[in-house]
Design a protein around this motif. Sequence first.
Motif, PDB file in Angstrom:
ATOM      1  N   MET A   1       0.827  -1.207   0.000  1.00 37.32           N
ATOM      2  CA  MET A   1       0.000   0.000   0.000  1.00 37.32           C
ATOM      3  C   MET A   1       0.860   1.255   0.000  1.00 37.32           C
ATOM      4  O   MET A   1       0.413   2.326  -0.417  1.00 37.32           O
ATOM      5  CB  MET A   1      -0.942  -0.012   1.207  1.00 37.32           C
ATOM      6  N   LYS A   2       2.100   1.138   0.461  1.00 38.57           N
ATOM      7  CA  LYS A   2       2.993   2.294   0.439  1.00 38.57           C
ATOM      8  C   LYS A   2       3.428   2.643  -0.979  1.00 38.57           C
ATOM      9  O   LYS A   2       3.937   3.740  -1.214  1.00 38.57           O
ATOM     10  CB  LYS A   2       4.224   2.020   1.303  1.00 38.57           C
ATOM     11  N   LEU A   3       3.250   1.719  -1.910  1.00 41.31           N
ATOM     12  CA  LEU A   3       3.620   1.990  -3.290  1.00 41.31           C
ATOM     13  C   LEU A   3       2.555   2.785  -4.023  1.00 41.31           C
ATOM     14  O   LEU A   3       2.787   3.258  -5.136  1.00 41.31           O
ATOM     15  CB  LEU A   3       3.880   0.671  -4.038  1.00 41.31           C
ATOM     16  N   SER A   4       1.373   2.890  -3.413  1.00 41.90           N
ATOM     17  CA  SER A   4       0.268   3.604  -4.050  1.00 41.90           C
ATOM     18  C   SER A   4       0.238   5.050  -3.574  1.00 41.90           C
ATOM     19  O   SER A   4       0.428   5.331  -2.387  1.00 41.90           O
ATOM     20  CB  SER A   4      -1.067   2.925  -3.728  1.00 41.90           C
ATOM     21  N   SER A   5      -0.004   5.945  -4.500  1.00 43.26           N
ATOM     22  CA  SER A   5      -0.118   7.366  -4.147  1.00 43.26           C
ATOM     23  C   SER A   5      -1.526   7.716  -3.678  1.00 43.26           C
ATOM     24  O   SER A   5      -1.769   8.840  -3.236  1.00 43.26           O
ATOM     25  CB  SER A   5       0.241   8.240  -5.355  1.00 43.26           C
ATOM     26  N   TYR A   6      -2.466   6.777  -3.777  1.00 43.48           N
ATOM     27  CA  TYR A   6      -3.843   7.039  -3.388  1.00 43.48           C
ATOM     28  C   TYR A   6      -4.143   6.535  -1.977  1.00 43.48           C
ATOM     29  O   TYR A   6      -5.086   7.002  -1.345  1.00 43.48           O
ATOM     30  CB  TYR A   6      -4.815   6.376  -4.375  1.00 43.48           C
ATOM     31  N   ILE A   7      -3.370   5.555  -1.506  1.00 43.07           N
ATOM     32  CA  ILE A   7      -3.604   4.998  -0.175  1.00 43.07           C
ATOM     33  C   ILE A   7      -2.457   5.439   0.727  1.00 43.07           C
ATOM     34  O   ILE A   7      -1.321   4.994   0.563  1.00 43.07           O
ATOM     35  CB  ILE A   7      -3.683   3.461  -0.217  1.00 43.07           C
ATOM     36  N   ARG A   8      -2.752   6.317   1.652  1.00 42.95           N
ATOM     37  CA  ARG A   8      -1.749   6.836   2.575  1.00 42.95           C
ATOM     38  C   ARG A   8      -2.146   6.429   3.991  1.00 42.95           C
ATOM     39  O   ARG A   8      -2.937   7.099   4.659  1.00 42.95           O
ATOM     40  CB  ARG A   8      -1.643   8.349   2.462  1.00 42.95           C
ATOM     41  N   ILE A   9      -1.627   5.278   4.424  1.00 42.68           N
ATOM     42  CA  ILE A   9      -1.983   4.766   5.746  1.00 42.68           C
ATOM     43  C   ILE A   9      -1.547   5.727   6.838  1.00 42.68           C
ATOM     44  O   ILE A   9      -2.250   5.922   7.840  1.00 42.68           O
ATOM     45  CB  ILE A   9      -1.355   3.379   5.960  1.00 42.68           C
ATOM     46  N   ASP A  10      -0.372   6.330   6.671  1.00 44.21           N
ATOM     47  CA  ASP A  10       0.151   7.204   7.711  1.00 44.21           C
ATOM     48  C   ASP A  10      -0.667   8.482   7.865  1.00 44.21           C
ATOM     49  O   ASP A  10      -0.541   9.185   8.872  1.00 44.21           O
ATOM     50  CB  ASP A  10       1.613   7.562   7.413  1.00 44.21           C
ATOM     51  N   GLN A  11      -1.506   8.819   6.887  1.00 48.25           N
ATOM     52  CA  GLN A  11      -2.340   9.999   6.974  1.00 48.25           C
ATOM     53  C   GLN A  11      -3.776   9.680   7.377  1.00 48.25           C
ATOM     54  O   GLN A  11      -4.583  10.601   7.566  1.00 48.25           O
ATOM     55  CB  GLN A  11      -2.338  10.737   5.630  1.00 48.25           C
TER      56      GLN A  11
END
Length: 414
Positions: A374-384
Amino acid sequence: MYFPVAFQVLFLAQLAAIGWGANLRLLSNADIEVRPVLQLALLPTANLNDDRPDDGIHGNVFRLARVLAAVTALGWLLSALASTPAMQTWLALLTYIAVAGIVVLPQRILCHTVRMQFLGSLVRIVVPSMTGPVFLCDIIMADILTSCARTFADLRLVACQFASLAWRDEASACSDTGMVGAFLVAMPYAFRLRQCVNEYRNAAPGSPEATRHFANAVKYASSFPVICLSAMHRRAEIEASTGVGKSGWTLRPTFGLWVLAVAFNSLYSYYWDVAFDWDLGHSRSGWKLADVVVPPVLASPAPGSVLGVVDETSELAIARELVSPAEALARDAYEPTAKRSFPRWLRPRLRFAWIWLYYAAMAIDFLLRITWTMKLSSYIRIDQMAFGGFWLNILEVYRRWQWTFLRIEKEAAR
């Protein structure tokens, strides 16, 4: 919603404890004797019997978890109603002291045996020993700790919050470059790596067991590059955003190396879960996934065989001479044969009739092993996301619960 990191850590720890009790309860309902599988009779605390015997291990674990959950819920409620941040921090600290006090309580009350077994397992995991035996319960406990690695990093933030009560300045109490967090994350993997080295040293040199333990050690050692590169990339991001340091030129190379390291670690770990920890992946022709790392040992020609092709009748007769009739009968009931069919890519001996459970476990384990993508996606930002890291920790607790369930089932099926 008031749900600080301090109480998130306590909630995750107690969720793992409840999951462990659920593991024991479901395995007991499936007529699997957990005590001999976990080698609990060999532990120094095996003679403690003050717990309620009619409840079983799972009943005592659930009783202890209920008490700790009540203390945590009360502390969270009082902290949420507190009027100042300082009072909230004090109440969180008192909750931690109360929970820790209950766990280490020396009196023979409140699931004393379960608590002493837990503390004894922690001591055997943390204190290095290259000669002592490695019990299966300690291996499972160490693996559970590896799933709590992110929670260990959160403990640093909790300690900083508590230290701010003495320093009156949280910034000075938490002055750290990120290396402390990386060290805390790496600790559980170091403990498990030490167990693998211990088992490797105790195995016969050149034996399949030694090869398996060495390959398992490589799996845990591959976690350290992931942790180090993750800390380096996070520090490079901070320097690039704040303008501190030289420049952000290290961002892309560090992130690329991190992707390679985490891909190897996650895929290798998934293969190990299926092939060794669960002993799945058998084909009906006799080949299995575990043969990729530990090739099968070719037996020498036995009496009654021609050019190494062993006659099944003569082999069975020789085996019967080495065991008692009762043992031979019991073994024949479970020993896989060429004529016996079993579900594809599972194994000949299964303790559960729900075949879909094994396939679902393999699929879910794979999906949860690659959540890093998921960190490779610019649409899914877990940390945000709100409580994004907390939800990832819950998914990891579930993955480990599922892993523990089939890990013990595999040992019982053997």
